[in-house]
Motif scaffolding. Structure first.
Motif, short mmCIF file in Angstrom:
data_model
loop_
_atom_site.label_atom_id
_atom_site.label_comp_id
_atom_site.label_asym_id
_atom_site.label_seq_id
_atom_site.Cartn_x
_atom_site.Cartn_y
_atom_site.Cartn_z
N ALA A 25 0.85 -1.04 0.11
CA ALA A 25 0.08 -0.14 -0.06
C ALA A 25 0.99 1.20 -0.09
N TRP A 26 2.00 1.16 0.66
CA TRP A 26 2.83 2.39 0.88
C TRP A 26 3.61 2.70 -0.58
N TRP A 27 3.90 1.61 -1.25
CA TRP A 27 4.72 1.81 -2.58
C TRP A 27 3.49 2.01 -3.54
N ALA A 28 2.45 1.89 -3.38
CA ALA A 28 1.30 2.23 -4.44
C ALA A 28 1.23 3.73 -4.36
N HIS A 29 1.07 4.33 -3.19
CA HIS A 29 0.99 5.76 -3.07
C HIS A 29 2.44 6.39 -3.59
N VAL A 30 3.59 6.00 -3.42
CA VAL A 30 4.78 6.53 -4.02
C VAL A 30 4.63 6.30 -5.36
N GLN A 31 4.19 5.44 -6.17
CA GLN A 31 4.10 5.19 -7.56
C GLN A 31 3.09 6.22 -8.13
N ARG A 32 1.97 6.41 -7.45
CA ARG A 32 1.08 7.39 -7.98
C ARG A 32 1.63 8.84 -7.90
#
Length: 523
Positions: A25-32
């Protein structure tokens, strides 16, 4: 971004399953937030607004109460300035001869807070440029500063002086020089600084900003940064050598100040505009009726530095670690604390700020124009580029020696077996280089956090390489390798720290020995 797919595939194969489960979930925010479509989230840009809306939507989903002046948003007004190099120049005059300091190659002119002006100012050397009365340090003592261009070294720090004290003194140098009537501040860049000269120089034409507060303009103080490779020219004919002075600074010795033999000739031309950009604020209401009127502020900055000159075909400064990573941690902390039963006793105000890269301006605006009663803010906890590239065995805490928030951090870290350490690199001035400092200047105890390391260790070497290769560069993107287990561990500990501070029985307090403790009002 062309490196993205192979790098991510290789990284995924190397990661343990547990790290995937905790960090996805953390990485998904970074990706966005660090996607090419965000174009580096320049303050005031359409893409920055899109990032702010993404944060506000996450706050809304978690049930945070809007805490801006416009729903979750707090618009912040800025004056924008760029150096117009067609109308700007630098030169050193000595013995009736003037020799140019080529812009970009030898020196740069700062646009933040600048005014269009022309000066011809004798150089005077002021060592480190530190004034710390509590420690008996005053590098300006005895110097005639009126109308002068004051030269200081950014590299090195005096032995035995705490890093936060050095950082605070350096942040106030410009105001002291203005008050003394100086014409310019000439800073010799740290030869071992975070960003190589070529990359720092390439950013010199980027927009620089100041808050548009309707104040009368300050007296002009030309800001010049000199490439260390050209710094010897400042000292020619004075009986001093830059190489010798830098060696003294590297050893922590005192630096001999005094007049130099040249004058700085500078012409500053500017292009000016105005823009508005948003802070994003939401409140998780505290569970304790007796304490919920108090607020712990949690900060991370949304902005990065936008789009610049292409490097190997890539012109987007994605800012994945700086600071999509910190905003992602904030959003994960929002979700974690909102789901806890019971919630923290105090209210937690989550604040994603703009214009950190322009001089901590978004957080400064909020600290001076809070959307909750100013007296209700008890602490600020900040994360900025926490760098999950090493395992989380140590937590680096800027401000550890300054307030009893240190006890909360140690209490949260102990069950996880994480050692809490102070900044091992005080010469970097990190205590004043992110948004916690805006709250400290308003008298509010504050800390910032990173994955820690021992100076001189392999972990430290990894951090140094990251800064040289990626910091404020196009390679701070989604293709870089990270330790997602370290990110998951950091996020879990960060939420625990915030919960600890928000539920402590007493209001956080400065230590009596802290130089940042508000001074009693004089009658």
């Amino acid at each position: 971004m062309r490196r993205l797919l192979p790098a991510l595939a290789a990284l995924s194969l190397a990661l343990p399953v547990r790290a995937h489960a905790q960090a996805d979930a953390w990485w998904a925010h970074v990706q966005r937030l660090a996607d090419d479509s965000m174009r580096g989230r320049e303050t005031g840009s359409r893409e920055h607004r899109q990032a702010a809306e993404y944060v506000a939507a996450a706050f809304r989903r978690a049930g945070l109460r809007p805490a801006g002046t416009d729903g979750y948003f707090q618009p912040v007004p800025f004056l924008v300035r760029r150096i117009d190099e067609r109308r700007s120049s630098l030169a050193l005059a000595r013995g009736g001869t003037s020799r140019p300091l080529p812009l970009g190659e030898a020196a740069t002119i700062g646009a933040r807070g600048a005014r269009e002006t022309t000066i011809d100012a004798p150089l005077v050397f002021a060592g480190y440029g530190l004034v710390i009365p509590e420690l008996g340090i005053d590098d300006l003592r005895g110097l005639d500063l009126a109308g002068k261009a004051v030269v200081v070294l950014a590299g090195g720090v005096p032995r035995g002086v705490p890093g936060p004290a050095i950082a605070n003194a350096r942040s106030g140098l410009g105001a002291r020089l203005r008050a003394a009537g100086a014409a310019a501040l000439v800073t010799v860049a740290n030869p071992r600084g975070d960003v190589p000269w070529a990359r720092a120089s390439a950013a010199r034409l980027n927009p620089q900003m100041e808050l548009d507060e309707g104040r009368s303009p300050e007296a002009p103080l030309v800001g010049v940064t000199v490439n260390p490779a050209h710094a010897e020219r400042l000292f020619e004919g004075s009986g001093r050598r830059y190489a010798d002075l830098q060696a003294l600074a590297d050893s922590g010795a005192a630096l001999p100040g005094g007049p130099l033999a040249a004058s700085l000739q500078a012409t500053v031309g500017l292009v000016e505009a105005r823009v508005t950009s948003d802070n994003v604020a939401g409140v998780l209401v505290g569970a304790d009726p007796a304490l919920r009127a108090e607020h712990v502020v949690v900060t991370a900055h949304i902005d990065h530095v936008g789009v610049g000159a292409p490097v190997e075909g890539d012109s987007i400064f994605n800012g994945a670690m700086d600071n999509a990573s910190g905003v992602a941690t904030m959003l994960e902390t929002v979700a974690t604390l909102a789901a806890r039963t019971p919630r923290p006793r105090r209210s937690v105000l989550f604040l994603a700020v703009t214009a950190e890269e322009k001089g901590l301006l978004g957080s400064a605006w909020y600290a001076r124009h809070p959307t909750v009663p100013a007296a209700s803010v008890v602490a600020d906890l900040n994360t900025d580029m926490f760098l999950p590239i090493n395992p989380l065995r140590r937590l680096l805490v800027n401000g550890l020696e300054e307030s009893d928030l240190a006890e909360d951090v140690r209490r949260a870290a102990a069950p996880r077996g994480v050692e809490v350490i102070t900044d091992p690199e005080p010469e970097r001035n990190a205590f004043i280089r992110s948004d916690q400092y805006s709250f400290i200047r308003e008298g509010i105890p504050a800390l910032s956090f990173k994955v820690g390391f021992v100076r001189g260790s392999p972990e430290h070497d990894r951090v140094l390489r990251w800064r040289q290769e990626r910091y404020h560069g196009v390679r701070d993107d989604l293709a870089q390798p990270i330790d997602r287990q370290a990110a998951a561990d950091f996020n879990a500990l960060y939420a625990d720290i915030i919960g600890q501070v928000a539920s402590r029985p007493t209001r956080p307090a400065w230590f009596p020995t802290s130089l940042f403790r508000p001074k009693p009002a004089t009658p």
